[in-house]
Design a protein around this motif. Structure first.
Motif, PDB file in Angstrom:
ATOM      1  N   LEU A 150      -0.514  -1.096 -24.981  1.00 39.26           N
ATOM      2  CA  LEU A 150      -0.388  -1.326 -26.422  1.00 39.26           C
ATOM      3  C   LEU A 150       0.980  -1.884 -26.807  1.00 39.26           C
ATOM      4  O   LEU A 150       1.244  -2.118 -27.988  1.00 39.26           O
ATOM      5  N   GLY A 151       1.839  -2.047 -25.815  1.00 42.57           N
ATOM      6  CA  GLY A 151       3.158  -2.623 -26.096  1.00 42.57           C
ATOM      7  C   GLY A 151       4.139  -1.641 -26.705  1.00 42.57           C
ATOM      8  O   GLY A 151       5.122  -2.035 -27.328  1.00 42.57           O
ATOM      9  N   ILE A 152       3.873  -0.342 -26.522  1.00 40.40           N
ATOM     10  CA  ILE A 152       4.769   0.677 -27.095  1.00 40.40           C
ATOM     11  C   ILE A 152       5.158   1.695 -26.031  1.00 40.40           C
ATOM     12  O   ILE A 152       5.249   2.901 -26.303  1.00 40.40           O
ATOM     13  N   GLY A 153       5.411   1.195 -24.824  1.00 38.33           N
ATOM     14  CA  GLY A 153       5.819   2.087 -23.743  1.00 38.33           C
ATOM     15  C   GLY A 153       7.073   2.875 -24.084  1.00 38.33           C
ATOM     16  O   GLY A 153       7.265   4.003 -23.618  1.00 38.33           O
ATOM     17  N   TRP A 154       7.909   2.289 -24.940  1.00 38.85           N
ATOM     18  CA  TRP A 154       9.170   2.953 -25.310  1.00 38.85           C
ATOM     19  C   TRP A 154       8.949   4.281 -26.022  1.00 38.85           C
ATOM     20  O   TRP A 154       9.842   5.139 -26.043  1.00 38.85           O
ATOM     21  N   THR A 155       7.784   4.481 -26.594  1.00 38.33           N
ATOM     22  CA  THR A 155       7.558   5.710 -27.368  1.00 38.33           C
ATOM     23  C   THR A 155       7.430   6.947 -26.487  1.00 38.33           C
ATOM     24  O   THR A 155       7.471   8.066 -26.991  1.00 38.33           O
ATOM     25  N   SER A 156       7.282   6.747 -25.179  1.00 37.49           N
ATOM     26  CA  SER A 156       7.118   7.918 -24.310  1.00 37.49           C
ATOM     27  C   SER A 156       8.420   8.712 -24.179  1.00 37.49           C
ATOM     28  O   SER A 156       8.402   9.835 -23.701  1.00 37.49           O
ATOM     29  N   SER A 157       9.526   8.134 -24.596  1.00 44.54           N
ATOM     30  CA  SER A 157      10.802   8.860 -24.547  1.00 44.54           C
ATOM     31  C   SER A 157      11.257   9.183 -25.966  1.00 44.54           C
ATOM     32  O   SER A 157      11.610   8.274 -26.726  1.00 44.54           O
ATOM     33  N   PRO A 158      11.257  10.459 -26.346  1.00 49.53           N
ATOM     34  CA  PRO A 158      11.702  10.814 -27.699  1.00 49.53           C
ATOM     35  C   PRO A 158      13.203  10.619 -27.850  1.00 49.53           C
ATOM     36  O   PRO A 158      13.935  10.611 -26.856  1.00 49.53           O
ATOM     37  N   PRO A 159      13.686  10.471 -29.085  1.00 47.16           N
ATOM     38  CA  PRO A 159      15.122  10.327 -29.287  1.00 47.16           C
ATOM     39  C   PRO A 159      15.856  11.585 -28.844  1.00 47.16           C
ATOM     40  O   PRO A 159      15.382  12.697 -29.060  1.00 47.16           O
ATOM     41  N   ALA A 160      16.992  11.397 -28.217  1.00 45.75           N
ATOM     42  CA  ALA A 160      17.757  12.547 -27.711  1.00 45.75           C
ATOM     43  C   ALA A 160      18.596  13.140 -28.844  1.00 45.75           C
ATOM     44  O   ALA A 160      19.026  12.435 -29.737  1.00 45.75           O
TER      45      ALA A 160
ATOM     46  N   ALA B 124      -7.141   1.614 -39.647  1.00 49.79           N
ATOM     47  CA  ALA B 124      -5.697   1.750 -39.418  1.00 49.79           C
ATOM     48  C   ALA B 124      -5.004   0.400 -39.597  1.00 49.79           C
ATOM     49  O   ALA B 124      -3.910   0.318 -40.172  1.00 49.79           O
ATOM     50  N   ALA B 125      -5.648  -0.642 -39.114  1.00 51.27           N
ATOM     51  CA  ALA B 125      -5.065  -1.982 -39.285  1.00 51.27           C
ATOM     52  C   ALA B 125      -5.010  -2.367 -40.761  1.00 51.27           C
ATOM     53  O   ALA B 125      -4.053  -3.017 -41.204  1.00 51.27           O
ATOM     54  N   TYR B 126      -6.027  -1.977 -41.516  1.00 51.52           N
ATOM     55  CA  TYR B 126      -5.988  -2.216 -42.970  1.00 51.52           C
ATOM     56  C   TYR B 126      -4.699  -1.640 -43.566  1.00 51.52           C
ATOM     57  O   TYR B 126      -4.034  -2.274 -44.380  1.00 51.52           O
TER      58      TYR B 126
ATOM     59  N   PRO C 115       2.322   1.713 -42.453  1.00 47.02           N
ATOM     60  CA  PRO C 115       2.594   2.824 -41.540  1.00 47.02           C
ATOM     61  C   PRO C 115       3.073   2.365 -40.166  1.00 47.02           C
ATOM     62  O   PRO C 115       3.670   3.159 -39.436  1.00 47.02           O
ATOM     63  N   GLY C 116       2.820   1.111 -39.809  1.00 42.70           N
ATOM     64  CA  GLY C 116       3.336   0.608 -38.526  1.00 42.70           C
ATOM     65  C   GLY C 116       4.855   0.650 -38.521  1.00 42.70           C
ATOM     66  O   GLY C 116       5.483   1.109 -37.554  1.00 42.70           O
ATOM     67  N   ILE C 117       5.454   0.211 -39.622  1.00 39.43           N
ATOM     68  CA  ILE C 117       6.914   0.247 -39.731  1.00 39.43           C
ATOM     69  C   ILE C 117       7.394   1.691 -39.877  1.00 39.43           C
ATOM     70  O   ILE C 117       8.370   2.113 -39.253  1.00 39.43           O
ATOM     71  N   GLY C 118       6.688   2.478 -40.678  1.00 39.05           N
ATOM     72  CA  GLY C 118       7.087   3.875 -40.872  1.00 39.05           C
ATOM     73  C   GLY C 118       7.083   4.663 -39.573  1.00 39.05           C
ATOM     74  O   GLY C 118       8.040   5.394 -39.265  1.00 39.05           O
TER      75      GLY C 118
ATOM     76  N   SER D 102      -3.789  -3.716 -33.196  1.00 44.96           N
ATOM     77  CA  SER D 102      -2.704  -3.159 -34.017  1.00 44.96           C
ATOM     78  C   SER D 102      -3.097  -1.788 -34.547  1.00 44.96           C
ATOM     79  O   SER D 102      -2.297  -0.844 -34.541  1.00 44.96           O
ATOM     80  N   GLY D 103      -4.345  -1.682 -35.017  1.00 47.48           N
ATOM     81  CA  GLY D 103      -4.819  -0.390 -35.504  1.00 47.48           C
ATOM     82  C   GLY D 103      -4.849   0.648 -34.399  1.00 47.48           C
ATOM     83  O   GLY D 103      -4.495   1.816 -34.613  1.00 47.48           O
ATOM     84  N   GLU D 104      -5.253   0.238 -33.221  1.00 48.97           N
ATOM     85  CA  GLU D 104      -5.259   1.161 -32.076  1.00 48.97           C
ATOM     86  C   GLU D 104      -3.824   1.590 -31.744  1.00 48.97           C
ATOM     87  O   GLU D 104      -3.568   2.756 -31.439  1.00 48.97           O
ATOM     88  N   ARG D 105      -2.915   0.645 -31.821  1.00 49.18           N
ATOM     89  CA  ARG D 105      -1.499   0.957 -31.556  1.00 49.18           C
ATOM     90  C   ARG D 105      -1.009   2.032 -32.527  1.00 49.18           C
ATOM     91  O   ARG D 105      -0.366   3.010 -32.132  1.00 49.18           O
ATOM     92  N   LEU D 106      -1.326   1.865 -33.796  1.00 47.67           N
ATOM     93  CA  LEU D 106      -0.870   2.830 -34.799  1.00 47.67           C
ATOM     94  C   LEU D 106      -1.452   4.220 -34.527  1.00 47.67           C
ATOM     95  O   LEU D 106      -0.748   5.233 -34.610  1.00 47.67           O
TER      96      LEU D 106
END
Lengths: 633, 84
Positions: A623-633, A504-506, A36-39, A547-551
């Motif tokens: 969590l290293g995913i700051g980019w997620t705060s901007s949805p795709p336009a 989640a990490a599992y 699910p991390g990739i998904g 990683s699980g927290e990130r997901l």
């Protein structure tokens, strides 16, 4: 050279028939691992808010867990992800079996599918070759028949087929995806997403192997599990009795969902429990790739009334309860047949059973009648109703067309006060675990990023007893003291939160909860060792937990874009009332105030803004995913 | 097995969901115990490892491992269950 993973992701646009390969760097894999991390990465990157789950713009990802295909123990799982047509949230569903490892042996970590084919197709992946093939002749076929046809035309009985059935073709919102006919990406209706893309199957055959950094160490962990399995009570119990073993105990506790959860006691529980199954219809125990636990049941029936094909496996606990006690049905042979039918049509047995039981409640209360059901007397316990109702839903015939939308949408059609018979969270029907005997399940149902689910975290009884194997197994993540099953204090929230990160990490690693701590045998130090030995990474439990927290946060961000908020972190009203029958009669009601307090504690422990329950930019950066705060336009 | 005395209590223990493997596949056994034993002691005496019992039922009431028994009590033991 990548170790443990392949380093390649296959992309297929079914509209343009374009096929291409992406080779992400190591940082990508180390951040999102797999499954699910990739998904969720592709969902967040590409799916615009408001996208229809059944539109060509939904992005459907099949991603093996990071460790899948290695000879590690019970690490074979893969995840299908897309926006869910059942919940409207990010959707994901795991399956075991062989398909995930086979995909990696064929040279890919994941397949990302966009668009919609103009006619039914299936994908053939053989090592580095990818082909979009006509599937017109498969459309409408049962999963067993379709698998036979695909294997015949591709000339190999070893080819692994992940596919939908007629339910997915007909866009049933709880259609699932099966591989090997007996393993399922069961929940969230992702089979309907495949159906909407006119994609019947993905057939994979690989002749390669997944390179690992230290083969001795990875394979040694599997040997260790094999050698110690019989001495581990929980793992050995899973091997010996499978998940159905818990059914009779749940009934004795007064917490077995019965008659659409109107009771917790079913007078025929012993007839459909684990012992009955083992003694009457069990013909084999099977398992998944490189898993010594082998918890899967295989049943066969050849009676005057029913014939059940063992190719379709056997019913799990969830199936026996959802289609059985929950519908008032205590005929094991009938339930084995109903399980086979759902599997041949590729439809989630939990949502199928729960939607039928909802309709039964409506029928019992006069909201619908025999004119609506086509003459079927849809009362609890009516054995003659079960198989026709499953067929009607999968084929979208008559009332089945309404029920194929799931219970929540059906209630909107039925009107009156039918909504009081719903039992769901975020639109997904709840699985067969009553939070009134283990409050952590209330947190699981409410806080799951993909609708009610029973494996968001470890179950409360596993860490309720001092000195128990379950609690000891969770010591490495800081769960050191027993927490009673009915506790809903910050102690429970903390245990839930930590075990949620782990679970989640599992999923990202491809680890099966029935192979690893705390439900099973593989301890966390050995699991960390397998990750390090497979990948060559200098890693530890901290990185895996994060990683699980990130997901978990990726789900939260996606769902916030879709308009979900704290008001959706809810459980059915049913659980705020005491049990009506059985040993817990008059007891068990969850305090609404306590539960809302527990949610507030959770948001704060998670670093989410307490009033809106969302991660802020700083948390996402952490969590290293700051980019997620901007949805795709 | 302890020899019964007037201070001891006779219990019926029912084992379910595979726990009967600890009693030579007998799903119901009768045992004599001292008056002050708790269910955890009975579990230990039957040789069932800690953590394998997920549910204790004593005279049709759900209890925990610290519950004390009465004479002629019926104890039901079910395995740990964590989802399926």
């Amino acid at each position: 050279m990548p170790k443990g993973y392949v380093g390649k992701i296959l992309h297929v646009d079914l509209t343009s028939q374009r096929i291409w390969t992406e080779e992400p760097d190591e940082l990508f894999y180390r951040t999102y691992l797999g499954g699910p991390g990739i998904g969720l990465y592709y969902l967040l990157k590409e799916v615009k808010p408001g996208t229809g789950p059944l539109s060509p713009d939904n992005v459907l990802t099949f991603a093996a867990g990071l460790l899948a295909g290695t000879p590690g123990p019970a690490v074979c799982r893969f995840t299908v992800s897309a926006k869910s047509p059942l919940t409207g949230t990010a959707g994901k569903s795991e399956a075991g079996g062989w398909w995930g490892p086979e995909l990696k042996m064929a040279g890919w970590d994941a397949v990302v599918i966009r668009g919609r084919a103009s006619r039914p197709v299936y994908l053939r992946i053989r090592d580095g070759e990818v082909e979009i093939r006509d599937a017109s002749h498969l459309w409408g076929k049962s999963t067993g028949a379709a698998q036979d046809l695909i294997r015949e035309e591709l000339g190999s009985n070893s080819i692994r087929v992940a596919q939908i059935g007629p339910a997915g073709e007909n866009l049933v919102r709880f259609a699932n995806i099966t591989n090997e006919l007996a393993h399922f990406n069961g929940r969230n209706g992702l089979g309907a997403v495949m159906g909407a893309k006119n994609l019947r199957a993905i057939a994979v055959l690989g002749s390669g192997k997944v390179e690992v950094d230290d083969l001795q160490a990875v394979a040694g962990a599997t040997r260790w599990v094999s050698q110690n399995l019989e001495g581990h009570p929980l793992a050995w119990g899973l091997h010996r009795d499978g998940t159905p073993a818990g059914l009779v105990g749940m009934n004795s506790a007064g917490a077995l969902p019965t008659n659409n959860w109107n009771s917790g006691v079913f007078d025929r529980a012993a007839d459909i429990g684990g012992s009955a199954l083992t003694e009457t219809i069990l013909v084999a125990r099977k398992g998944c790739f490189s898993c010594p636990v082998r918890c899967k049941r295989v049943v066969q029936v050849d009676s005057e009334k029913f014939q059940v094909d063992p190719r379709y496996g056997g019913p799990e606990f969830e199936t026996l309860a959802a289609l059985g006690s929950n519908c008032g049905i205590g005929n094991l042979e009938l339930l084995a047949k109903a399980n086979e039918l759902c599997n041949a049509l590729a439809m989630d047995t939990i949502s199928a059973g729960m939607t039928i039981s909802f309709a039964m409640d409506c029928f019992e209360h006069g909201i619908i009648d025999e004119a609506d059901t086509g003459g079927i007397k849809l009362t609890f316990g009516n054995e003659d109703a079960l198989l026709p109702m499953i067929e009607m839903m999968a084929r979208r015939n008559d009332l089945g067309a309404v029920l194929a939308e799931g219970s929540v949408r059906a209630a909107a059609v039925f009107g009156q006060d039918s909504a009081r018979f719903l039992r769901h969270s975020k639109g997904q029907e709840i699985p067969m675990h009553d939070p009134r005997v283990k409050t952590g399940l209330a947190l699981q149902y409410a806080l799951s990023g993909y609708g009610a689910d029973h494996w968001v975290a470890q179950h409360d009884p596993l860490y309720a007893q001092a000195g128990s194997p379950g609690l000891l197994a969770l010591n490495p993540i800081g769960i050191l003291e027993p927490v009673p099953p009915l506790d809903l204090s910050s102690r429970k929230v903390r245990a839930f939160y930590y075990s949620q990160m782990l679970t989640a990490a599992y999923d990202m690693l491809g680890v099966c909860v029935f192979g690893a701590a705390a439900r099973s045998i593989l301890p966390l130090d050995k699991l960390v060792g397998v990750v390090a030995a497979a990948t060559g990474w200098q890693t530890g439990l901290w990185e895996i937990m994060k990683s699980g927290e990130r997901l978990t946060n990726m789900f939260r961000v996606f769902n916030a874009r879709e308009g979900f908020g704290t008001e959706d972190d809810a459980i059915p009203e049913l659980f705020y009332a005491p049990f009506k029958t059985g040993p817990l009669e008059g007891k068990g009601a969850i305090s609404s105030e306590d539960f809302k307090g527990a949610l507030r504690v959770y948001y704060q422990m998670a670093g989410w803004s307490g009033d809106i329950g969302q991660p802020g930019d700083v948390k996402l950066e952490e969590l290293g995913i700051g980019w997620t705060s901007s949805p795709p336009a | 097995m302890d020899a019964p005395t007037s201070e001891m209590r006779r219990l019926t223990v029912r084992l379910r969901g595979g726990l009967e493997r600890y009693t030579s596949m007998q799903r119901e056994v009768e045992i004599w115990v001292c008056a002050d034993v708790i269910l955890a002691d009975i579990q230990n005496r039957l040789g069932i490892p800690k953590g394998e019992v997920g549910l204790f039922v004593l005279d049709r009431q759900i209890v925990d491992e610290s519950a004390r028994v009465a004479d002629a009590s019926i104890v039901e033991l079910y395995p740990m269950f964590g989802g399926g």
